[in-house]
Design a protein around this motif. Structure first.
Motif, PDB file in Angstrom:
ATOM      1  N   ALA A 142       1.069  -4.847   5.499  1.00  0.00           N
ATOM      2  CA  ALA A 142       0.084  -5.927   5.450  1.00  0.00           C
ATOM      3  C   ALA A 142      -0.628  -5.913   4.105  1.00  0.00           C
ATOM      4  O   ALA A 142      -0.848  -6.960   3.490  1.00  0.00           O
ATOM      5  CB  ALA A 142      -0.927  -5.781   6.590  1.00  0.00           C
ATOM      6  N   ALA A 143      -0.976  -4.709   3.625  1.00  0.00           N
ATOM      7  CA  ALA A 143      -1.661  -4.606   2.336  1.00  0.00           C
ATOM      8  C   ALA A 143      -0.775  -5.132   1.220  1.00  0.00           C
ATOM      9  O   ALA A 143      -1.213  -5.891   0.355  1.00  0.00           O
ATOM     10  CB  ALA A 143      -2.059  -3.156   2.076  1.00  0.00           C
ATOM     11  N   LYS A 144       0.505  -4.752   1.270  1.00  0.00           N
ATOM     12  CA  LYS A 144       1.433  -5.225   0.234  1.00  0.00           C
ATOM     13  C   LYS A 144       1.601  -6.739   0.299  1.00  0.00           C
ATOM     14  O   LYS A 144       1.693  -7.399  -0.719  1.00  0.00           O
ATOM     15  CB  LYS A 144       2.794  -4.554   0.397  1.00  0.00           C
ATOM     16  CG  LYS A 144       2.832  -3.140  -0.138  1.00  0.00           C
ATOM     17  CD  LYS A 144       4.251  -2.613  -0.048  1.00  0.00           C
ATOM     18  CE  LYS A 144       4.377  -1.275  -0.758  1.00  0.00           C
ATOM     19  NZ  LYS A 144       5.727  -0.704  -0.544  1.00  0.00           N
ATOM     20  N   SER A 145       1.651  -7.272   1.521  1.00  0.00           N
ATOM     21  CA  SER A 145       1.864  -8.715   1.661  1.00  0.00           C
ATOM     22  C   SER A 145       0.679  -9.503   1.112  1.00  0.00           C
ATOM     23  O   SER A 145       0.798 -10.681   0.815  1.00  0.00           O
ATOM     24  CB  SER A 145       2.108  -9.093   3.127  1.00  0.00           C
ATOM     25  OG  SER A 145       0.893  -9.138   3.849  1.00  0.00           O
ATOM     26  N   LEU A 146      -0.462  -8.827   0.960  1.00  0.00           N
ATOM     27  CA  LEU A 146      -1.640  -9.498   0.388  1.00  0.00           C
ATOM     28  C   LEU A 146      -1.701  -9.318  -1.133  1.00  0.00           C
ATOM     29  O   LEU A 146      -2.678  -9.709  -1.765  1.00  0.00           O
ATOM     30  CB  LEU A 146      -2.912  -8.937   1.021  1.00  0.00           C
ATOM     31  CG  LEU A 146      -3.153  -9.368   2.474  1.00  0.00           C
ATOM     32  CD1 LEU A 146      -4.181  -8.469   3.136  1.00  0.00           C
ATOM     33  CD2 LEU A 146      -3.593 -10.830   2.544  1.00  0.00           C
ATOM     34  N   GLY A 147      -0.682  -8.689  -1.692  1.00  0.00           N
ATOM     35  CA  GLY A 147      -0.630  -8.547  -3.147  1.00  0.00           C
ATOM     36  C   GLY A 147      -1.209  -7.245  -3.657  1.00  0.00           C
ATOM     37  O   GLY A 147      -1.481  -7.113  -4.855  1.00  0.00           O
ATOM     38  N   MET A 148      -1.405  -6.278  -2.769  1.00  0.00           N
ATOM     39  CA  MET A 148      -1.915  -4.990  -3.235  1.00  0.00           C
ATOM     40  C   MET A 148      -0.759  -4.121  -3.699  1.00  0.00           C
ATOM     41  O   MET A 148       0.315  -4.137  -3.105  1.00  0.00           O
ATOM     42  CB  MET A 148      -2.685  -4.290  -2.105  1.00  0.00           C
ATOM     43  CG  MET A 148      -3.910  -5.078  -1.667  1.00  0.00           C
ATOM     44  SD  MET A 148      -4.677  -4.411  -0.165  1.00  0.00           S
ATOM     45  CE  MET A 148      -5.800  -3.256  -0.868  1.00  0.00           C
ATOM     46  N   SER A 149      -1.004  -3.351  -4.760  1.00  0.00           N
ATOM     47  CA  SER A 149       0.006  -2.400  -5.222  1.00  0.00           C
ATOM     48  C   SER A 149       0.029  -1.220  -4.257  1.00  0.00           C
ATOM     49  O   SER A 149      -0.880  -1.050  -3.444  1.00  0.00           O
ATOM     50  CB  SER A 149      -0.339  -1.913  -6.617  1.00  0.00           C
ATOM     51  OG  SER A 149      -1.550  -1.178  -6.562  1.00  0.00           O
ATOM     52  N   TYR A 150       1.059  -0.385  -4.383  1.00  0.00           N
ATOM     53  CA  TYR A 150       1.168   0.798  -3.534  1.00  0.00           C
ATOM     54  C   TYR A 150      -0.080   1.666  -3.683  1.00  0.00           C
ATOM     55  O   TYR A 150      -0.664   2.102  -2.687  1.00  0.00           O
ATOM     56  CB  TYR A 150       2.421   1.597  -3.918  1.00  0.00           C
ATOM     57  CG  TYR A 150       2.552   2.919  -3.200  1.00  0.00           C
ATOM     58  CD1 TYR A 150       3.108   2.992  -1.921  1.00  0.00           C
ATOM     59  CD2 TYR A 150       2.133   4.106  -3.812  1.00  0.00           C
ATOM     60  CE1 TYR A 150       3.233   4.202  -1.268  1.00  0.00           C
ATOM     61  CE2 TYR A 150       2.261   5.333  -3.162  1.00  0.00           C
ATOM     62  CZ  TYR A 150       2.809   5.366  -1.890  1.00  0.00           C
ATOM     63  OH  TYR A 150       2.924   6.576  -1.247  1.00  0.00           O
ATOM     64  N   GLY A 151      -0.492   1.873  -4.921  1.00  0.00           N
ATOM     65  CA  GLY A 151      -1.649   2.739  -5.170  1.00  0.00           C
ATOM     66  C   GLY A 151      -2.919   2.190  -4.541  1.00  0.00           C
ATOM     67  O   GLY A 151      -3.675   2.919  -3.903  1.00  0.00           O
ATOM     68  N   MET A 152      -3.132   0.896  -4.724  1.00  0.00           N
ATOM     69  CA  MET A 152      -4.354   0.283  -4.166  1.00  0.00           C
ATOM     70  C   MET A 152      -4.309   0.320  -2.640  1.00  0.00           C
ATOM     71  O   MET A 152      -5.313   0.624  -1.982  1.00  0.00           O
ATOM     72  CB  MET A 152      -4.501  -1.158  -4.662  1.00  0.00           C
ATOM     73  CG  MET A 152      -5.818  -1.811  -4.227  1.00  0.00           C
ATOM     74  SD  MET A 152      -5.888  -3.590  -4.562  1.00  0.00           S
ATOM     75  CE  MET A 152      -6.278  -3.590  -6.302  1.00  0.00           C
TER      76      MET A 152
ATOM     77  N   GLU B  95       6.608  -3.127  -9.826  1.00  0.00           N
ATOM     78  CA  GLU B  95       5.718  -3.163  -8.673  1.00  0.00           C
ATOM     79  C   GLU B  95       4.595  -4.178  -8.880  1.00  0.00           C
ATOM     80  O   GLU B  95       4.210  -4.909  -7.977  1.00  0.00           O
ATOM     81  CB  GLU B  95       5.143  -1.755  -8.475  1.00  0.00           C
ATOM     82  CG  GLU B  95       4.600  -1.535  -7.084  1.00  0.00           C
ATOM     83  CD  GLU B  95       3.582  -0.414  -7.036  1.00  0.00           C
ATOM     84  OE1 GLU B  95       3.608   0.462  -7.924  1.00  0.00           O
ATOM     85  OE2 GLU B  95       2.749  -0.451  -6.127  1.00  0.00           O
ATOM     86  N   ALA B  99       3.813  -7.417  -6.611  1.00  0.00           N
ATOM     87  CA  ALA B  99       2.502  -7.578  -5.968  1.00  0.00           C
ATOM     88  C   ALA B  99       1.912  -8.940  -6.320  1.00  0.00           C
ATOM     89  O   ALA B  99       1.352  -9.631  -5.468  1.00  0.00           O
ATOM     90  CB  ALA B  99       1.569  -6.448  -6.390  1.00  0.00           C
TER      91      ALA B  99
END
Lengths: 258, 266
Positions: A142-152, B95, B99
């Protein structure tokens, strides 16, 4: 029939008299400070090792695996001796006494603290990884689908939730850590047990002195179990959800550790 | 010949929001997407149906690169998604770029996937605050508007586990909308819901369907009839039918479609 020397026993047990002894006073302080710093190191190293272990990048994964393999697979005492005596003899780092803020930190304490921290990191790695893996992968998606990077996504979404899973075993690790600092005695780091062995070398009352020493460790771990129970109760309350963890007494009297 | 089609093909017509060109994907030996070609135009609402394991979710998830593909091209807003092409070879995008592309595509999941440690409003403003770097005041104001739109203003400070499934899914829709996407993907949005909660989620989706490009994997035929412009039937990784809901229900072309419809339209 052994004659138990109550006078010596009480003198080194009762805080009023025992803490008047500078060896014990600084020893207690060193034990507490080293426990906190080494545990903190362990958490940080464990976090990186856990993330490394879960990395898609091979070399990072191997590095984390090797670290965990070595430090969980060899005795802490050997690691500590290797670091202090071994590194010293190579002159890579001589562990000189460091002075700052009016404090003097002996090389032995530095080495002991470092060895404890690095060793702890290998154990924390598994705890952190288990914590991260306990979080539904849907959270990361879900976080990725909102445009967040892996780290964030890790930092903002997964780790805050994993923390709740990590904190109870982390508390147990800290309980262990306070006791394990006594191993530093063999490299003559002036922690609490070292203080008692030094006094014993002068008056030779090992039975009385080491019972007294054990009570100080018991006091620290008991106080900590109260604090831990508070922290965990707070964790559950804040979100209005029940976190099921063993109670304080279950923990205080539980077997376990490594 | 299609594989020789110029990259960036999708950019020719700005009204084409999603474009698949000969997309293939394998899970090991399983060929889950087989030569998929598809165009979805602006404001179109496309419902995707098919038996479980037919590849419908994989197709949807490849649109925002939650699934990789093995060959072919997927374009969203005219730009290739997840990959760039160099000397005829596909390479996975960085990445950061992936994103950035995902930020423009809303997604709603079967199991809601609300952030469990955040309230309804915090869930909604998380990405605008941290991905878009929107000022908190503005994010909160917009978030509250979205909550009102899905009918949950009073749940603003509730945590996901304090909400019913239907409410959670409506918050999840609001969260996706907060990024102002030009395209919304719904992956079985009502499959995990108790029957009495399906209606409230479909109502929100129907409203949305009037003004949004949507791809919806769902077996809610009532929704398809009411809101879909097109309906795709997928089986064994292929698009078997691509038609209007009316046409599909009254006059399915393929035997497989008939057999499948008879199973879901009990």
């Amino acid at each position: 029939m052994y004659h138990f020397d109550w006078q010596v026993f009480w003198q080194y047990l009762w805080p009023g008299t025992a803490l008047a002894n500078p060896l014990i006073r600084t020893g207690l302080m060193v034990t507490i400070v080293v426990s906190v710093i080494s545990q903190f190191m362990g958490v940080v190293l464990g976090l990186f090792a856990a993330l490394g272990k879960m990395s898609k990048f091979g070399p990072l994964r191997w590095l984390a695996d090797a670290y965990i393999w070595y430090f969980r697979g060899t005795p802490l005492l050997v690691q500590m001796a290797l670091l202090f005596f071994g590194l010293g003899v190579t002159h890579i780092y001589d562990f000189p006494d460091l002075h700052f803020l009016g404090l003097s930190v002996s090389g032995a304490i530095q080495a002991g603290m470092l060895a404890l921290g690095i060793n702890e990191g290998a154990y924390m790695a598994e705890i952190v990884r288990a914590g991260i893996e306990a979080i539904d992968p849907g959270q990361m998606e879900a976080a990725k689908s909102l445009g967040m990077s892996y780290g964030m996504a890790m930092r903002r979404i997964v780790l805050p939730q994993a923390a709740k899973v990590i904190i109870p075993p982390l508390g147990n690790e800290f309980n262990n850590m306070m006791k394990t600092t006594s191993i530093m005695q063999v490299i003559s780091a002036a922690e609490l047990f070292y203080a008692y062995t030094q006094i014993n070398a002068r008056i030779f009352k090992p039975f009385e002195l080491f019972i007294a020493a054990s009570f100080y460790y018991l006091a620290m771990t008991t106080v900590w179990s109260f604090i831990q129970a508070r922290i965990e109760a707070g964790l559950g309350e804040r979100k209005g959800e029940a976190v099921k963890t063993p109670g304080m007494f279950e923990r205080a009297f539980a077997k376990g550790g490594h | 010949m299609a594989s020789l089609a110029a990259p960036g093909n999708g950019s020719i017509d700005p009204d084409v929001i999603v474009k698949f060109e000969k997309v293939n994907k394998y899970f090991g030996a399983l060929h889950v997407l087989q030569d998929i070609d598809l165009e979805v135009r602006k404001n179109e609402v496309v419902v995707i149906i098919g038996p479980s394991g037919s590849g419908k979710s994989t197709l949807l998830r490849s649109i925002n690169h939650l699934e990789t593909i093995n060959s072919g091209h997927i374009y969203v807003y005219g730009r290739m998604i997840g990959y760039y092409e160099k000397k005829g070879q596909l390479h996975e995008e960085s990445e950061k770029n992936i994103a950035r592309q995902r930020a423009e595509i809303g997604m709603v999941f079967q199991r809601f996937n609300l952030f469990q440690h955040q309230t309804a409003l915090e869930n909604i403003i998380e990405a605008p605050l941290n991905v878009r770097r929107m000022p908190r005041k503005q994010a909160e104001a917009e978030g509250e508007k979205l909550l009102a739109r899905v009918g949950l203003s009073d749940k603003r400070d509730q945590y996901p586990r304090q909400l019913s499934g239907g409410q959670q899914q409506r918050v999840a829709i609001a969260r996706a909308l907060a990024m102002k996407p030009g395209l919304m993907l719904f992956d079985e949005p009502t499959s995990a819901l108790d029957p009495e909660m399906i209606g409230e989620v479909l109502d929100v989706m129907k409203e949305l369907a009037k003004e949004m490009t949507m791809l919806v994997v769902s077996h809610e035929m009532g929704f398809a009839r009411a809101a879909a412009d097109r309906i795709l039937f997928i089986d064994e990784g292929r698009i078997i039918e691509d038609t209007t809901p009316d046409e599909l229900f009254t006059n399915p072309r393929e035997e497989r479609t008939k057999a499948f419809l008879s199973k879901i339209l009990h």
